[in-house]
Structure formats: structure tokens, C-alpha cells
Design a protein around this motif. Structure first.
Motif, PDB file in Angstrom:
ATOM      1  N   LEU A   1      -5.949  21.452  -7.982  1.00  0.00           N
ATOM      2  CA  LEU A   1      -6.798  21.572  -6.584  1.00  0.00           C
ATOM      3  C   LEU A   1      -6.086  20.929  -5.508  1.00  0.00           C
ATOM      4  CD1 LEU A   1     -10.273  21.120  -8.119  1.00  0.00           C
ATOM      5  CD2 LEU A   1      -9.182  23.417  -7.639  1.00  0.00           C
ATOM      6  N   PRO A   2      -6.353  21.368  -4.340  1.00  0.00           N
ATOM      7  CA  PRO A   2      -5.824  20.860  -3.002  1.00  0.00           C
ATOM      8  C   PRO A   2      -6.566  19.593  -2.604  1.00  0.00           C
ATOM      9  CG  PRO A   2      -7.122  22.554  -2.395  1.00  0.00           C
ATOM     10  CD  PRO A   2      -7.332  22.659  -3.921  1.00  0.00           C
ATOM     11  N   MET A   3      -6.474  18.634  -3.418  1.00  0.00           N
ATOM     12  CA  MET A   3      -7.084  17.357  -3.361  1.00  0.00           C
ATOM     13  C   MET A   3      -6.128  16.171  -3.694  1.00  0.00           C
ATOM     14  SD  MET A   3     -10.359  17.413  -5.803  1.00  0.00           S
ATOM     15  CE  MET A   3     -10.959  18.814  -5.024  1.00  0.00           C
ATOM     16  N   ASP A   4      -6.432  14.945  -3.240  1.00  0.00           N
ATOM     17  CA  ASP A   4      -5.733  13.675  -3.821  1.00  0.00           C
ATOM     18  C   ASP A   4      -6.391  13.310  -5.005  1.00  0.00           C
ATOM     19  OD1 ASP A   4      -7.976  12.610  -2.651  1.00  0.00           O
ATOM     20  OD2 ASP A   4      -6.799  11.549  -1.176  1.00  0.00           O
ATOM     21  N   ALA A   5      -5.836  12.236  -5.602  1.00  0.00           N
ATOM     22  CA  ALA A   5      -6.618  11.837  -7.013  1.00  0.00           C
ATOM     23  C   ALA A   5      -7.906  11.129  -6.687  1.00  0.00           C
ATOM     24  CB  ALA A   5      -5.611  10.852  -7.660  1.00  0.00           C
ATOM     25  N   ALA A   6      -8.135  10.498  -5.625  1.00  0.00           N
ATOM     26  CA  ALA A   6      -9.160   9.671  -4.839  1.00  0.00           C
ATOM     27  C   ALA A   6     -10.262  10.758  -4.919  1.00  0.00           C
ATOM     28  CB  ALA A   6      -8.798   8.722  -3.990  1.00  0.00           C
ATOM     29  N   THR A   7      -9.983  11.724  -4.236  1.00  0.00           N
ATOM     30  CA  THR A   7     -11.267  12.808  -4.016  1.00  0.00           C
ATOM     31  C   THR A   7     -11.454  13.402  -5.219  1.00  0.00           C
ATOM     32  OG1 THR A   7     -10.293  13.055  -1.625  1.00  0.00           O
ATOM     33  CG2 THR A   7     -11.727  14.788  -2.615  1.00  0.00           C
ATOM     34  N   ALA A   8     -10.506  13.712  -6.010  1.00  0.00           N
ATOM     35  CA  ALA A   8     -10.695  14.445  -7.410  1.00  0.00           C
ATOM     36  C   ALA A   8     -11.652  13.235  -8.306  1.00  0.00           C
ATOM     37  CB  ALA A   8      -9.450  14.186  -8.292  1.00  0.00           C
ATOM     38  N   GLY A   9     -11.433  12.021  -8.073  1.00  0.00           N
ATOM     39  CA  GLY A   9     -12.424  11.180  -8.693  1.00  0.00           C
ATOM     40  C   GLY A   9     -13.689  11.347  -8.346  1.00  0.00           C
ATOM     41  N   LEU A  10     -14.063  11.456  -7.212  1.00  0.00           N
ATOM     42  CA  LEU A  10     -15.554  11.833  -6.597  1.00  0.00           C
ATOM     43  C   LEU A  10     -15.821  13.226  -7.275  1.00  0.00           C
ATOM     44  CD1 LEU A  10     -15.774  10.770  -2.709  1.00  0.00           C
ATOM     45  CD2 LEU A  10     -16.756   9.616  -4.907  1.00  0.00           C
TER      46      LEU A  10
END
Length: 368
Positions: A94-103
Motif C-alpha cells: 500500500l502507498p504508506m510508510d510503516a508507521a502509518t501501516a502500524g496505525l
């Protein structure tokens, strides 16, 4: 055989909708408080404290450690792998970084946890109590952690559905979910105990050991044991995992650190903390008197026990106990007996209080 439970869409919608509403209230209050204080509320949810360690593991794998001024070494091997693995996987597709993926993982798991908690509550005490149990979990005093890129929601989701599978006699599913929980948090020891003790008591009562039950019991500890073995092999020591945890101050001391913490407090604070511990003991006693099913009771008591006997920083203990949703079943049953027009304002008030405490904590010194 476990009795069938008919779950209509309306109670489930109420449980999930009520839970989501509590978390939205928390986020709105945090956003307002952050704007008023000039802080970045979103960064507090995904880019501070333990969340940073999970992101680092997701992006670079294990191998990072920090040496503190006093010589203590904090290694990332203290953090279990499932949550950062999901962060890494989502950020890859997905077009997101790991921190956003964590949320995204934490928020999705929160809904899954509320669903599983509702199912357990409905199985034990009826649909109305199940709805209130899920919503009350969303207004737990440290429920703001459920909105952070932390493992509490993922672990609770796996634990709730594993316990529900045990209640329904689906042992292989229960064991598989327990194994996944064991890759998420060390607290999985309580869940492993719940699955194992329930199986033993069932065998004693029925005088037979079905193959599916045996398979589920054997599956249950594999996640936790697998990670402990991995750390041991990586570090070249059979006790490496426990050494890593001890370096973080997370060794088991039987409650000595808790007792010393209480003794070191000013007497009004010590008295208040003793009262809080007394309330916790009362809730545990209510769970026993309520006649909760054995797996739920063992799990709840196990989580509370593990949270209290460690040498970890005291402020983290309420958060560590949050997965013990069985503690909320007595108040959920009590609220289920009153009219909706009475229950709703009570829950709304708790949601606002939890949200205010969450905003205060997140924008202050950090989560306990």
C-alpha cells in the motif's frame, strides 16, 4: 457440545458501532487538545515510544540496540515480531510508510478485538451484555493505547477469538490463534495457560482426549516458544530472551518492585494506589463469583498476574492489563440490567473521561 448462539446483525452492529464511537471520541478530543497546545497528535499515535521500535524492526529487521547512560542495554529483540511484520507487509503493498501501516493494523485489530469480545460476552452472558462488554473495553482508562501503533489491539483480538473458539469447542482454531498471539506479546503465556488448563479439565471430566483438542493444545504455545528459541539461537544463549527482557527491567520478581514502589510513595498516593489494587482484586473476585467459563477466567487472572509480578515501570501496568477484558464482564452485566436511557449516558461519560485522560497523557509525558 457448546450451545449454539444466534447473533443477529443488530447487536453486532451496536457493539462495533459503539466501540468505534468511543475511539472516535478519543481521537476528536486528542485532536482538539493537540491543536490547542500546538502539538502533533498524530505523531504521538504513530511515531513515539514503542511505536518507533516496531517501525525500526519493520524497516530494518532485528539487530538494533541502545546503550543507556547507566550502562543498561535495550535491544529490539524485546519486541515480538508479528506486529512489525504486518507493518512491513502493508507498507510494501500500500502507498504508506510503516508507521502509518502500524496505525492501520492497530485500528483494524481494535475492531476485530471488539467483535471477538462481543462474541465472548454474548456467549457467556447474552447479547446485551456482549455489546456493553465491547463498548466498555473501548472506554477502559488507558484505551487511548488502542488508537496507537501498539500491539494491544492485535493481541486482544487474537486472544478474544481464541477464547471464543475454546468456548465453542473449536480447538485447532483456538490453538492457531493462540500461537499467533504468542508472536505478538509475552502476555500470551496467560492465553496458553487458559487453553491448556481448559483442555486438561475437559479431559478429566469427559475421560477422553479428542485428536482436535490435542492438536490445538500443541499448537497454542508454538508462537511464543518459537520466538524465545529464535532469540536464543540468535544470541547464542538459552536464556537470551529473558536476559533481553531483564535488561529492559521486565524481569519477574513476584511483585517486589510493586511493593517497593508503593512503599516509596507519599502516604496519600500509596493509599490511593492500594485502593485501586483493592478494586482490581474485587473485580477479579466478581469474575469468579460470576461463574465465568474456565478459559476466560484463567486468561483474565493470568493477564492480571503477569502484569503485577513483573519489575516493569509501574505506570505501564494498567496498559498491560487492558487485554484482560473479562474484568469488564461484571460491570457489563450490571449495565445490561438497566434501561438503555440510563446505560448510554453512563457509557458516554466514561468515554469522555477516558478520552480526556488519553489526551492529557499522550500530550504529556507519554503513555504509561
Amino acid at each position: 457440545m457448546p450451545r449454539p448462539v444466534s447473533v443477529s446483525r443488530t447487536p453486532l452492529s451496536a457493539a462495533l458501532g459503539g466501540y468505534v464511537a468511543t475511539r472516535l471520541i478519543g481521537l476528536v478530543v486528542l485532536a482538539i487538545a493537540a491543536a490547542a497546545s500546538g502539538e502533533d497528535g498524530l505523531h504521538r499515535l504513530k511515531g513515539r515510544w514503542d511505536a518507533v521500535w516496531y517501525v525500526r524492526i519493520a524497516e530494518h529487521g532485528y539487530g538494533y540496540e541502545v546503550t543507556l547512560p547507566n550502562g543498561d542495554v535495550h535491544a529490539d529483540l524485546a519486541f515480538f515480531p508479528l506486529f512489525p511484520a504486518l507493518e512491513r507487509g502493508l507498507s510494501a503493498v500500500l502507498p504508506m510508510d510503516a508507521a502509518t501501516a502500524g496505525l492501520l493494523v492497530a485500528w483494524s485489530a481494535g475492531v476485530a478485538a471488539a467483535w471477538g469480545i462481543y462474541r465472548c460476552g454474548a456467549e457467556v452472558a447474552g447479547e446485551r451484555a456482549g455489546v456493553l462488554l465491547a463498548v466498555l473495553w473501548g472506554v477502559y482508562p488507558t484505551a487511548f493505547v488502542q488508537s496507537m501503533a501498539y500491539t494491544e489491539t492485535l493481541f486482544t483480538a487474537l486472544a478474544a477469538w481464541s477464547l471464543y473458539a475454546v468456548l465453542r469447542g473449536r480447538w485447532i482454531l483456538a490453538g492457531a490463534l493462540c500461537a499467533a498471539a504468542g508472536l505478538t506479546r509475552p502476555t500470551a503465556a496467560a492465553l496458553i495457560a487458559a487453553v491448556g488448563i481448559t483442555a486438561v479439565m475437559t479431559v478429566v471430566r469427559e475421560r477422553r482426549l479428542p485428536a482436535r483438542m490435542a492438536a490445538g493444545v500443541l499448537l497454542a504455545p508454538l508462537g511464543w516458544l518459537g520466538y524465545v528459541v529464535y532469540v536464543g539461537v540468535r544470541q547464542g544463549s538459552a536464556t537470551a530472551y529473558f536476559d533481553v527482557q531483564a535488561a529492559w527491567g521486565n524481569s519477574i520478581d513476584g511483585g517486589v518492585a510493586l511493593a517497593r514502589f508503593i512503599v516509596g510513595l507519599p502516604w496519600p498516593a500509596a493509599l490511593g494506589l492500594c485502593a485501586a489494587l483493592g478494586l482490581l482484586g474485587w473485580l477479579v473476585a466478581l469474575c469468579v463469583r460470576q461463574g465465568q467459563p474456565l478459559p476466560l477466567l484463567v486468561y483474565t487472572i493470568g493477564v492480571v498476574f503477569v502484569s503485577l509480578v513483573g519489575a516493569a515501570y509501574f505506570g505501564s501496568r494498567p496498559r498491560l492489563m487492558m487485554p484482560a477484558f473479562g474484568l469488564l464482564l461484571p460491570p457489563a452485566v450490571a449495565l445490561a440490567r438497566v434501561r438503555t436511557r440510563t446505560a448510554v449516558p453512563v457509557v458516554a461519560g466514561l468515554a469522555l473521561a477516558s478520552a480526556a485522560y488519553g489526551a492529557f497523557t499522550l500530550l504529556g509525558s507519554g503513555p504509561p
